[in-house]
Design a protein around this motif. Sequence first.
Motif, PDB file in Angstrom:
ATOM      1  N   SER A  19      30.178  81.753  30.128  1.00  0.00           N
ATOM      2  CA  SER A  19      29.536  80.702  30.927  1.00  0.00           C
ATOM      3  C   SER A  19      28.320  81.245  31.667  1.00  0.00           C
ATOM      4  CB  SER A  19      30.519  80.109  31.934  1.00  0.00           C
ATOM      5  OG  SER A  19      31.578  79.474  31.279  1.00  0.00           O
ATOM      6  N   ILE A  20      28.456  82.443  32.196  1.00  0.00           N
ATOM      7  CA  ILE A  20      27.311  83.052  32.889  1.00  0.00           C
ATOM      8  C   ILE A  20      26.182  83.288  31.900  1.00  0.00           C
ATOM      9  CG2 ILE A  20      26.481  85.103  34.105  1.00  0.00           C
ATOM     10  CD1 ILE A  20      29.315  85.345  35.299  1.00  0.00           C
ATOM     11  N   ARG A  21      26.518  83.766  30.721  1.00  0.00           N
ATOM     12  CA  ARG A  21      25.488  84.030  29.703  1.00  0.00           C
ATOM     13  C   ARG A  21      24.751  82.750  29.317  1.00  0.00           C
ATOM     14  NH1 ARG A  21      24.199  84.821  24.300  1.00  0.00           N
ATOM     15  NH2 ARG A  21      23.236  86.849  23.888  1.00  0.00           N
ATOM     16  N   GLU A  22      25.490  81.637  29.281  1.00  0.00           N
ATOM     17  CA  GLU A  22      24.870  80.353  28.927  1.00  0.00           C
ATOM     18  C   GLU A  22      23.870  79.882  29.980  1.00  0.00           C
ATOM     19  OE1 GLU A  22      28.190  77.779  28.112  1.00  0.00           O
ATOM     20  OE2 GLU A  22      28.671  78.838  26.245  1.00  0.00           O
ATOM     21  N   LEU A  23      23.989  80.366  31.207  1.00  0.00           N
ATOM     22  CA  LEU A  23      23.027  80.036  32.264  1.00  0.00           C
ATOM     23  C   LEU A  23      21.671  80.702  32.035  1.00  0.00           C
ATOM     24  CD1 LEU A  23      25.047  80.635  35.557  1.00  0.00           C
ATOM     25  CD2 LEU A  23      24.314  78.445  34.657  1.00  0.00           C
ATOM     26  N   CYS A  24      21.696  81.795  31.299  1.00  0.00           N
ATOM     27  CA  CYS A  24      20.533  82.673  31.198  1.00  0.00           C
ATOM     28  C   CYS A  24      19.483  82.167  30.209  1.00  0.00           C
ATOM     29  CB  CYS A  24      20.972  84.071  30.751  1.00  0.00           C
ATOM     30  SG  CYS A  24      22.081  84.883  31.902  1.00  0.00           S
ATOM     31  N   THR A  25      18.247  82.574  30.494  1.00  0.00           N
ATOM     32  CA  THR A  25      17.169  82.377  29.534  1.00  0.00           C
ATOM     33  C   THR A  25      17.358  83.418  28.428  1.00  0.00           C
ATOM     34  OG1 THR A  25      15.715  83.965  30.616  1.00  0.00           O
ATOM     35  CG2 THR A  25      15.598  81.657  31.383  1.00  0.00           C
ATOM     36  N   GLU A  26      16.580  83.323  27.366  1.00  0.00           N
ATOM     37  CA  GLU A  26      16.707  84.289  26.265  1.00  0.00           C
ATOM     38  C   GLU A  26      16.439  85.711  26.742  1.00  0.00           C
ATOM     39  OE1 GLU A  26      18.023  83.719  23.251  1.00  0.00           O
ATOM     40  OE2 GLU A  26      18.347  81.696  24.047  1.00  0.00           O
ATOM     41  N   GLU A  27      15.462  85.881  27.596  1.00  0.00           N
ATOM     42  CA  GLU A  27      15.145  87.213  28.131  1.00  0.00           C
ATOM     43  C   GLU A  27      16.289  87.734  28.997  1.00  0.00           C
ATOM     44  OE1 GLU A  27      12.015  89.047  31.308  1.00  0.00           O
ATOM     45  OE2 GLU A  27      11.216  87.572  29.890  1.00  0.00           O
ATOM     46  N   GLN A  28      16.851  86.859  29.804  1.00  0.00           N
ATOM     47  CA  GLN A  28      17.957  87.250  30.671  1.00  0.00           C
ATOM     48  C   GLN A  28      19.207  87.579  29.855  1.00  0.00           C
ATOM     49  OE1 GLN A  28      17.985  83.711  33.089  1.00  0.00           O
ATOM     50  NE2 GLN A  28      17.041  84.768  34.834  1.00  0.00           N
ATOM     51  N   LYS A  29      19.385  86.904  28.727  1.00  0.00           N
ATOM     52  CA  LYS A  29      20.558  87.166  27.884  1.00  0.00           C
ATOM     53  C   LYS A  29      20.567  88.608  27.377  1.00  0.00           C
ATOM     54  CE  LYS A  29      21.509  82.461  26.429  1.00  0.00           C
ATOM     55  NZ  LYS A  29      21.524  81.475  25.364  1.00  0.00           N
ATOM     56  N   LEU A  30      19.396  89.137  27.046  1.00  0.00           N
ATOM     57  CA  LEU A  30      19.316  90.533  26.605  1.00  0.00           C
ATOM     58  C   LEU A  30      19.763  91.474  27.723  1.00  0.00           C
ATOM     59  CD1 LEU A  30      15.882  90.429  24.722  1.00  0.00           C
ATOM     60  CD2 LEU A  30      18.181  90.460  23.704  1.00  0.00           C
ATOM     61  N   LYS A  31      19.287  91.215  28.941  1.00  0.00           N
ATOM     62  CA  LYS A  31      19.701  92.020  30.094  1.00  0.00           C
ATOM     63  C   LYS A  31      21.196  91.831  30.365  1.00  0.00           C
ATOM     64  CE  LYS A  31      15.331  91.768  32.636  1.00  0.00           C
ATOM     65  NZ  LYS A  31      14.729  91.229  33.869  1.00  0.00           N
ATOM     66  N   PHE A  32      21.646  90.592  30.239  1.00  0.00           N
ATOM     67  CA  PHE A  32      23.051  90.275  30.493  1.00  0.00           C
ATOM     68  C   PHE A  32      23.962  91.065  29.563  1.00  0.00           C
ATOM     69  CE2 PHE A  32      26.898  87.928  29.505  1.00  0.00           C
ATOM     70  CZ  PHE A  32      27.410  87.667  30.759  1.00  0.00           C
ATOM     71  N   ASP A  33      23.618  91.093  28.286  1.00  0.00           N
ATOM     72  CA  ASP A  33      24.450  91.791  27.305  1.00  0.00           C
ATOM     73  C   ASP A  33      24.583  93.280  27.646  1.00  0.00           C
ATOM     74  OD1 ASP A  33      24.773  89.373  26.005  1.00  0.00           O
ATOM     75  OD2 ASP A  33      23.269  89.806  24.470  1.00  0.00           O
ATOM     76  N   LYS A  34      23.481  93.910  28.021  1.00  0.00           N
ATOM     77  CA  LYS A  34      23.522  95.328  28.381  1.00  0.00           C
ATOM     78  C   LYS A  34      24.293  95.533  29.688  1.00  0.00           C
ATOM     79  CE  LYS A  34      19.224  96.636  26.140  1.00  0.00           C
ATOM     80  NZ  LYS A  34      17.847  97.098  26.326  1.00  0.00           N
ATOM     81  N   THR A  35      24.020  94.700  30.655  1.00  0.00           N
ATOM     82  CA  THR A  35      24.651  94.823  31.966  1.00  0.00           C
ATOM     83  C   THR A  35      26.152  94.588  31.877  1.00  0.00           C
ATOM     84  OG1 THR A  35      22.619  94.066  33.007  1.00  0.00           O
ATOM     85  CG2 THR A  35      24.613  93.964  34.343  1.00  0.00           C
ATOM     86  N   THR A  36      26.573  93.611  31.095  1.00  0.00           N
ATOM     87  CA  THR A  36      27.991  93.302  30.953  1.00  0.00           C
ATOM     88  C   THR A  36      28.743  94.480  30.354  1.00  0.00           C
ATOM     89  OG1 THR A  36      27.465  90.974  30.665  1.00  0.00           O
ATOM     90  CG2 THR A  36      29.639  91.670  29.980  1.00  0.00           C
ATOM     91  N   GLN A  37      28.176  95.098  29.325  1.00  0.00           N
ATOM     92  CA  GLN A  37      28.828  96.262  28.718  1.00  0.00           C
ATOM     93  C   GLN A  37      28.960  97.396  29.737  1.00  0.00           C
ATOM     94  OE1 GLN A  37      30.343  96.360  25.753  1.00  0.00           O
ATOM     95  NE2 GLN A  37      29.856  94.183  25.755  1.00  0.00           N
ATOM     96  N   PHE A  38      27.924  97.601  30.525  1.00  0.00           N
ATOM     97  CA  PHE A  38      27.950  98.635  31.564  1.00  0.00           C
ATOM     98  C   PHE A  38      29.062  98.347  32.574  1.00  0.00           C
ATOM     99  CE2 PHE A  38      26.592  99.686  35.910  1.00  0.00           C
ATOM    100  CZ  PHE A  38      26.566 101.069  35.830  1.00  0.00           C
ATOM    101  N   ILE A  39      29.126  97.116  33.059  1.00  0.00           N
ATOM    102  CA  ILE A  39      30.118  96.737  34.070  1.00  0.00           C
ATOM    103  C   ILE A  39      31.535  96.881  33.514  1.00  0.00           C
ATOM    104  CG2 ILE A  39      31.073  94.776  35.355  1.00  0.00           C
ATOM    105  CD1 ILE A  39      28.190  93.870  35.836  1.00  0.00           C
TER     106      ILE A  39
END
Length: 172
Positions: free
Chosen positions: A137-157
């Motif tokens: 759901s959080i990822r769906e909030l994101c723009t395409e650019e934010q999704k790339l950051k989200f994917d990396k950040t989520t794996q880190f967390i």
Amino acid sequence: MNFFTQNKTATIIIAMLIALNVLSIYFFVIHKRIVHKHPFDDQNPPWHEKSKEGKSSEKVHFMEKELGLNKEQRQEYRNLRKSHFEMSRKKRKEQQELREMIFSNISNQSFNIDSVAQLISKRQSEMEIGMFKHFKSIRELCTEEQKLKFDKTTQFILRKMGDHDRFKRSEH
């Protein structure tokens, strides 16, 4: 002559016991604190950052900052986060109550632990599914650019949360 000068064997044994006691105290008290120190003991993990005032109600959320969420995204993110944590808290409480039920029946010969263990597993499964849906759901909030950051950040967390959980379990 006193006892220690007459009985060298006893003196050596007593000295060794004193040395062993000192070493035991060192390893069980001091060494444990040094060896088992978690990297986040001195500072909170980055996703637990607090505002300048240090108030937990005004936490600066790592994901908001990392992703650069706009005002509308931040509000929706906070709503999602709040409902996710409420659900998780409820499921953890249910699991704890079930565990307490198990151990309160430890002397009951006819108690069937399998059914209660299945309920605990079901709650854990619901929590894992809930976490997945929350992040989705959080990822769906994101723009395409934010999704790339989200994917990396989520794996880190998730990696860091796993490290932190393993550390907590190894202390007990």
